[in-house]
Design an enzyme around this catalytic site. Structure first.
Site, short mmCIF file in Angstrom:
data_model
loop_
_atom_site.label_atom_id
_atom_site.label_comp_id
_atom_site.label_asym_id
_atom_site.label_seq_id
_atom_site.Cartn_x
_atom_site.Cartn_y
_atom_site.Cartn_z
N ARG A 65 0.77 -1.17 -0.03
CA ARG A 65 -0.11 0.08 0.05
C ARG A 65 0.73 1.09 0.16
O ARG A 65 1.89 1.55 0.61
CB ARG A 65 -0.87 0.13 1.12
N ASP A 66 0.41 2.28 -0.81
CA ASP A 66 1.15 3.46 -0.73
C ASP A 66 1.03 4.04 0.62
O ASP A 66 -0.25 4.25 1.05
CB ASP A 66 0.57 4.43 -1.95
N GLU A 71 9.16 10.11 -8.57
CA GLU A 71 9.84 10.26 -7.51
C GLU A 71 10.80 9.26 -7.05
O GLU A 71 11.68 9.41 -6.51
CB GLU A 71 8.89 10.62 -6.33
N HIS A 90 7.69 1.09 -10.88
CA HIS A 90 6.43 0.86 -10.10
C HIS A 90 5.28 1.18 -10.95
O HIS A 90 5.13 2.04 -11.45
CB HIS A 90 6.54 1.43 -8.69
P1 AMP Z 1 6.16 8.34 -8.21
O1 AMP Z 1 5.99 9.62 -8.22
O2 AMP Z 1 5.27 7.55 -9.31
O3 AMP Z 1 7.54 7.84 -8.29
O4 AMP Z 1 5.34 7.54 -6.77
C1 AMP Z 1 6.08 7.17 -5.71
C2 AMP Z 1 4.97 6.97 -4.77
O5 AMP Z 1 5.82 6.21 -3.39
C3 AMP Z 1 4.18 8.12 -4.19
O6 AMP Z 1 2.89 7.55 -4.39
C4 AMP Z 1 4.70 7.83 -2.47
O7 AMP Z 1 3.50 8.39 -1.67
C5 AMP Z 1 5.09 6.45 -2.27
N1 AMP Z 1 6.13 6.04 -1.40
C6 AMP Z 1 7.10 6.64 -1.05
N2 AMP Z 1 7.65 6.27 -0.02
C7 AMP Z 1 6.88 5.04 0.48
C8 AMP Z 1 7.03 4.00 1.45
N3 AMP Z 1 8.00 3.99 2.35
N4 AMP Z 1 5.96 3.28 1.31
C9 AMP Z 1 4.95 3.20 0.75
N5 AMP Z 1 4.77 4.16 -0.38
C10 AMP Z 1 5.68 5.19 -0.50
#
Ligand code: AMP
Length: 126
Positions: free
Chosen positions: A34-35, A105, A110
């Protein structure tokens, strides 16, 4: 020049067990969790366990076995959270941000699976 894979990224740390996660499903080649900042009632990140930086990197460099495992796990995740589309409604959206223009990010490939509410149209005007 494609991204070089950085093994200090946060998802690599999750895969090594250095950071906890809320696992939905795990297979030999794939982890779904889960995010941490959900954008919908169900917001699951599905990642390959291999060191792939972006979707295109994964699609072109991963083995057939990894790709099949990843794709089937995504389908299982949709079922596991109850988001499979049906005549009664439901459904989900898949998003994979790759690179700067998409505001990726975390530089470990993913796919976001978001579900649990009406999601609107796919893109807002820039
Ligand atoms: P992106 O912008 O597509 O790279 O999305 C990265 C996602 O990773 C974001 O939706 C964050 O909320 C999520 N995220 C970052 N750190 C964690 C973590 N430790 N556990 C779960 N989700 C995370």
């Amino acid at each position: 020049m494609p991204f070089a894979y950085d093994d200090q990224n946060i998802f690599a740390k999750i895969l090594r067990g250095e950071i906890p996660n809320d696992t939905v499903l795990e297979t030999q080649h794939t982890l779904a969790f889960r995010d941490i900042h959900p954008q919908a009632p169900d917001h699951v990140l599905v990642i390959p366990k291999g060191p792939y930086a972006t979707y295109d990197h994964f699609a072109l460099a991963a083995s057939d076995e990894e790709i099949v495992d990843f794709t089937r796990t995504l389908g299982e995740v949709a079922r596991a959270v109850g988001a499979q589309p049906s005549e009664a409604g439901g459904g989900f959206r898949l998003i994979s941000n790759a690179g700067e223009d998409a505001v990726q990010e975390v530089p470990h490939m993913h796919v976001h699976l978001v579900a649990g509410r009406p999601l609107g149209r796919i893109l807002q005007p820039a």
